[in-house]
Enzyme design. Structure first.
Site, PDB file in Angstrom:
ATOM      1  N   GLU A   1      -5.912  -8.154  -1.449  1.00 57.05           N
ATOM      2  CA  GLU A   1      -6.564  -7.972  -0.145  1.00 57.05           C
ATOM      3  C   GLU A   1      -8.009  -7.608  -0.394  1.00 57.05           C
ATOM      4  OE1 GLU A   1      -4.903  -5.419   2.843  1.00 57.05           O
ATOM      5  OE2 GLU A   1      -2.850  -5.913   2.290  1.00 57.05           O
TER       6      GLU A   1
ATOM      7  N   GLU B   1       0.823  -1.218   0.000  1.00 57.21           N
ATOM      8  CA  GLU B   1       0.000   0.000   0.000  1.00 57.21           C
ATOM      9  C   GLU B   1       0.854   1.265   0.000  1.00 57.21           C
ATOM     10  OE1 GLU B   1      -2.886  -0.537   3.171  1.00 57.21           O
ATOM     11  OE2 GLU B   1      -4.139  -1.706   1.829  1.00 57.21           O
TER      12      GLU B   1
HETATM   13  C1  BG6 Z   1      -4.584  -3.107   4.727  1.00 57.07           C
HETATM   14  C2  BG6 Z   1      -3.256  -3.632   5.194  1.00 57.07           C
HETATM   15  O1  BG6 Z   1      -4.517  -1.726   4.844  1.00 57.07           O
HETATM   16  O2  BG6 Z   1      -5.720  -3.451   5.420  1.00 57.07           O
HETATM   17  C3  BG6 Z   1      -3.322  -4.826   6.105  1.00 57.07           C
HETATM   18  O3  BG6 Z   1      -2.411  -3.887   4.113  1.00 57.07           O
HETATM   19  C4  BG6 Z   1      -4.508  -4.697   7.036  1.00 57.07           C
HETATM   20  O4  BG6 Z   1      -2.097  -4.939   6.771  1.00 57.07           O
HETATM   21  C5  BG6 Z   1      -5.774  -4.639   6.183  1.00 57.07           C
HETATM   22  O5  BG6 Z   1      -4.589  -5.699   7.996  1.00 57.07           O
HETATM   23  C6  BG6 Z   1      -7.070  -4.619   6.968  1.00 57.07           C
HETATM   24  O6  BG6 Z   1      -7.038  -3.594   7.919  1.00 57.07           O
HETATM   25  P1  BG6 Z   1      -7.332  -3.893   9.447  1.00 57.07           P
HETATM   26  O7  BG6 Z   1      -7.138  -2.582  10.116  1.00 57.07           O
HETATM   27  O8  BG6 Z   1      -8.739  -4.376   9.504  1.00 57.07           O
HETATM   28  O9  BG6 Z   1      -6.361  -4.921   9.877  1.00 57.07           O
END
Ligand code: BG6
Length: 464
Positions: free
Chosen positions: A364, A173
């Site tokens: 993701e 990111e």
């Molecule tokens: C992304 C990151 O921003 O979101 C991850 O790359 C992160 O590391 C994921 O875990 C989800 O966010 P969160 O705050 O729910 O863990």
């Protein structure tokens, strides 16, 4: 193309700092995430505070339990597993000239285990895990010295894992530099410092480092692919007020600026006005722009969780899920206030394909929710519903003609949240018995979604 291609890479994604634990084992140094990262509310708090509870330090103990976990991923039929290399396992302070053999050997074992199970590793080189020493001593990526440290690190891991890893991502990111420079780049602002200056100077160094990583990767592992990774959950204008529409384009472009540079190979013209208006003066050295131009990345990996909306005059703000604006009345909301928008996923895939014409890889996407264990079972229809709708949208994007390499669900096993440090924000198909206070046996239990995703992979997405 009516169906997912035969070589489609189905799988899941995590990050070392959120799952490994073993934070001071095997000669590992102190990384930024597990020593001092605090909540998003106070992003710029720095020194390590040992008396506090840091869930990343044990996390889900993937460092010791990875064979058991990989077996479960293999049972689901994973073709790909994304994780990161903890930089400080390899170079404990980031400044050493020679790597830490114990750290290198750990990832040898991990990648061998994946190969044994027929799973391709997709490796993020830096996922919020910068060595703390580099932050403290040099002010992190503000300092050009970091380019050399990163290059040495990349060369070491490319040489070591050249026969084992064929898919790489440089910075997780990277476009969150604009929102959360402390997470992504270890940038802790000095009092009175021009934040935009710090962000863009650091980002320039990261662009050069990225280009050097691409060059090294081409030289050392010519058959590998190395991608950009960005946070690209989307944002719509809240209404048809042209001011809202224009500002929405502006906020989106501040995110797309990063892949614009790394995929097109040059600074887009719109950035110069932004720099002028913010008194930003980026120092570059001879050869930097040529490197950026010549060594662009092969594909665009991204996270997509949700969408939000922007109203005219609304300040720009964001968290780990993406931009945060005004809630959209047409969408449902998760337990953590993230708005669920499967059609937005298809919209985003089309938007990115139109803009870049390089293969895309959503690495993701997922739902963080409260799960309840009842008689040893976890029924999670809400997660299945989220997944089903997003995968249908993904399939539509394939039909739209978008070139998509695969799909990696975020957090296939419960891990520590990056944004809130909770264990209870659970994404997994596999439950991990551990709570926010650190209590629990760490036992793994399959949720209902485990079988559901397994079936999707088995039918290569034909049955959704
Ligand atoms: C992304 C990151 O921003 O979101 C991850 O790359 C992160 O590391 C994921 O875990 C989800 O966010 P969160 O705050 O729910 O863990």
């Amino acid at each position: 193309m009516d169906q997912f291609p035969g070589h489609f890479l189905w799988g899941g994604a995590v990050a070392a700092n959120q799952c490994e634990g073993g934070w001071d084992e095997g000669g590992k140094g102190v990384d930024y995430a597990s020593c001092c990262r605090t909540g998003l509310a106070d992003l710029n708090v720095s020194p390590p505070r040992a008396e506090e509870y840091h869930p990343e330090r044990e996390a889900i103990d993937f460092y010791h339990r990875y064979p058991e976990d990989i077996k479960l991923f293999a049972e689901m039929g994973f073709k790909v597993f994304r994780t990161s290399i903890h930089w400080t396992r390899i170079f404990p302070t980031g400044d050493e000239l020679e790597p830490n053999e114990e750290g290198l050997a750990f990832y040898d074992r991990l990648f061998d285990e994946l190969k044994k199970c027929g799973i391709e590793p997709l490796i993020t080189i830096s996922h919020y895990e910068i060595p703390f020493h580099l932050v403290e001593k040099y002010g992190s990526w503000r300092n050009r010295h970091l380019i050399d440290c990163f290059e040495r690190y990349c060369k070491t891991i490319f040489m070591r894992y050249k026969d084992k890893v064929k898919y790489w991502l440089t910075f997780n990111e990277i476009n969150n530099m604009r929102r959360n420079p402390s997470y992504v780049g270890g940038i802790l602002l000095e009092p009175g410092e021009n934040k935009q200056q710090a962000i863009f100077q650091a980002s320039h160094h990261m662009f050069v480092a990225n280009a050097k990583a691409v060059r090294l990767c081409r030289e050392i592992i010519p058959d590998a692919k190395i991608g950009v990774m960005c946070s690209l959950s989307n944002i719509y204008p809240n209404n048809c007020d042209p001011v809202a529409v224009f500002e929405t384009q502006d906020v989106r472009r501040r995110s797309l600026f990063f892949p614009d540079v790394m995929l097109r190979g040059y600074y887009p013209t719109y950035i110069y006005r932004m720099w002028k208006e913010n008194d930003v003066h980026v120092k570059m050295e001879a050869g930097d722009l040529e490197l950026i131009r010549e060594y662009t990345n092969d594909f665009l990996a991204f996270s997509y969780y949700r969408t939000t909306t922007h109203e005219a005059g609304q300040p720009y703000f964001g968290d780990t899920g993406g931009d945060v604006g005004t809630p959209n009345p047409y969408l449902e909301t998760s337990d953590w206030g993230w708005q669920i928008d499967p059609l937005g996923f298809r919209y985003t895939l089309n938007e990115l394909w139109d803009r870049y014409q390089v293969p895309l890889f959503p690495v993701e996407n997922g739902l963080g929710a409260h799960d309840v264990v009842e008689n040893g079972k976890i029924h999670d229809p809400y997660r299945i519903d989220y997944l089903e709708k997003h995968l249908k949208a993904l399939k539509e994007a394939v039909r739209d003609g978008v070139d998509i390499m695969g799909y990696a669900y975020w957090g296939p096993i419960d891990i520590v949240s990056a944004g809130t440090f909770e264990m209870e924000k659970r994404y997994g198909f596999i439950y991990v018995d551990k709570d926010n206070q650190g209590n629990g046996t760490l036992e793994r239990i399959k949720k209902d979604s485990f079988e559901w995703y397994k079936h999707v992979i088995k039918t290569n997405g034909a049955e959704l």
